[in-house]
Scaffold this active site. Sequence first.
Site, PDB file in Angstrom:
ATOM      1  N   ASP A  99      35.532 -17.785   2.227  1.00  0.00           N
ATOM      2  CA  ASP A  99      34.191 -17.976   1.698  1.00  0.00           C
ATOM      3  C   ASP A  99      33.390 -18.751   2.739  1.00  0.00           C
ATOM      4  OD1 ASP A  99      32.153 -17.959  -0.269  1.00  0.00           O
ATOM      5  OD2 ASP A  99      33.670 -18.225  -1.833  1.00  0.00           O
ATOM      6  N   ASP A 203      28.213 -16.534   1.039  1.00  0.00           N
ATOM      7  CA  ASP A 203      27.551 -17.138  -0.115  1.00  0.00           C
ATOM      8  C   ASP A 203      26.032 -17.071   0.034  1.00  0.00           C
ATOM      9  OD1 ASP A 203      27.942 -18.932  -2.562  1.00  0.00           O
ATOM     10  OD2 ASP A 203      26.610 -20.163  -1.332  1.00  0.00           O
ATOM     11  N   GLU A 265      27.219 -12.253  -1.231  1.00  0.00           N
ATOM     12  CA  GLU A 265      26.757 -12.621  -2.570  1.00  0.00           C
ATOM     13  C   GLU A 265      25.237 -12.528  -2.546  1.00  0.00           C
ATOM     14  OE1 GLU A 265      26.890 -16.370  -5.679  1.00  0.00           O
ATOM     15  OE2 GLU A 265      26.308 -16.641  -3.601  1.00  0.00           O
ATOM     16  N   HIS A 329      34.493 -16.744  -9.672  1.00  0.00           N
ATOM     17  CA  HIS A 329      34.476 -18.184  -9.893  1.00  0.00           C
ATOM     18  C   HIS A 329      33.181 -18.687 -10.529  1.00  0.00           C
ATOM     19  CE1 HIS A 329      32.430 -17.426  -6.151  1.00  0.00           C
ATOM     20  NE2 HIS A 329      31.874 -18.626  -6.217  1.00  0.00           N
ATOM     21  N   ASP A 330      32.185 -17.823 -10.617  1.00  0.00           N
ATOM     22  CA  ASP A 330      30.880 -18.214 -11.152  1.00  0.00           C
ATOM     23  C   ASP A 330      30.566 -17.579 -12.502  1.00  0.00           C
ATOM     24  OD1 ASP A 330      30.125 -19.897  -9.106  1.00  0.00           O
ATOM     25  OD2 ASP A 330      29.090 -18.364  -7.960  1.00  0.00           O
TER      26      ASP A 330
END
Length: 554
Positions: A99, A203, A265, A329-330
């Site tokens: 990430d 991200d 993302e 994870h979100d």
Amino acid sequence: MSRKNWWKEAVVYQIYPKSFQDSNDDGIGDLQGIIQRLDYIKELGADVIWLNPIYQSPQVDNGYDISDYQSVNPDFGSLEDFKELLEETHRRKMKLILDMVLNHTSDEHIWFQESRKSKENPYRDFYIWRPARNGKEPNNWGNYFYEGEGSAWEWDEHTQEYYLHNYSKKMPDLNWNCQKMREQIYQMLRWWCDMGVDGFRLDAVNRLQKPAGFPDSHRPPAPPIGIHGYVVDREMCANQPGIHELLKKLNQEVFGRYDIMTVGETGNLKSDIALDYVGEESKEINMVFHFEIAKNPYLVTVPEFKEIQKRWAKVVEDGGWITQYLTNHDSPRQISRFGNDKEYRLESGKMLAMLMHTLPGTIYVYQGEEIGMVNVDFPSIEYYDEKYTVGKYHTMVEAGEDPVKALDSLKMMSRDNVRTPMQWNDSENAGFSKTKPWLAVNPNYKQINVEKDMSDKESVYYTYKTLIAMRKRHPVMVYGSYTPVMEEQENIVAYIRQYEEESWFMIFNFQEKSQKIKIPERLRNEKMNLLMSNYNKNDQEIMKPYEGRIYMLN
């Protein structure tokens, strides 16, 4: 159809390191813990492991606030531990991606520490500084964490200017118009690639370029958002003019020099402009995560789901590539969000797995989905950790909302649902750690855990394992065309995938009651060979609650 690539055929297993496996019993997952579980991931059949941030960080936002891009946070281990993990992953013929956060850093990063020393400091332009406007912030933007008074600008007394932070004030935004900063980023990314890292999840990558002139948002404030006069407008910094030039340069300087995968993302990205990012001729990134399903709290109907899938499948048809995921994870646990986590946990868990693995795009499996983990129901805000939930809760209560109602309204979409420790077995703390974990374990771990699922051939785990193996044997699951059918039938998702001489027909009852179906005559006239179902007995005219079937057509 776009050309073949290894990252299109991959099944990616996402690991949230803090919650995966604790090897030294400090209550926090770590790299050595991941090494201990590599054989489990290999046995499942995944090709790629994606790690959420492991870098040096004050952990204001669970590692997304990076203070040193080239060091490992001591909670997770050392750089040597990471190199061992990378070597052991490659030895098992799997790949590993990191990430990478390029929109902002921690305020403890040396760049920002230097930047705030003076307006003449060489690092000043690494971040976005602006003078006051009429004695107030440069504009009316609110931060996404609902932190403090809500502004996206923080006053610096020493240099008498504001700096921009779309997230926490401890996470200042980087200035991508600064050439020196970009060069430092390129060097850092090449350092990881030269080490052997196989790619990056990027991200908030479509937010790197900010709107020219930093204009006010004209979106009307609505409680709890904007109650202090600041507007949280997530579109303001998304997909701005200049973003594609930045990403093309990133590709030229880094991504295109290595055989790696890149997934962005991209909140506030619609399918009609996705090709600008992922088209083969664009030479920017390989694929994107969109937020229209997993992170959309307002998605309520099956027709909406089908329409979204149809639009994004067109991106693949036109030469781009996409992702398929229902949880990360979100976002909430997919069974709790899209299925039934009580009486139909097994059925809906298996159906959702079958659905995801047969839709176009690269498949992403978040840790615990393969055993049917579900949302947690914590009794009070004190149990919660992540910034969005805690920040929104306190903002709502300050605005007069009843505390119980405020928490109940936030529980379903809280990120802590997916950050509770991985449930390995029915021992204390679910086998994650021998000491109290950083976040409480879901109390259902005695009923839902890896050890139990692996001992039961009818479990959710074996559905995932079978689907992943099928994907490796049948290119139609990866490269097949996508044709929706039976669109008029309520709460039915059905489609045909076709590649070369192979045709498959998938049908799913996306509800918790049985219903009659009418399979199109042209399909009934073909020989339909049932490859997989989440029920042992099937009636061709009746679909049971959350039933899914995969047929091969001859």
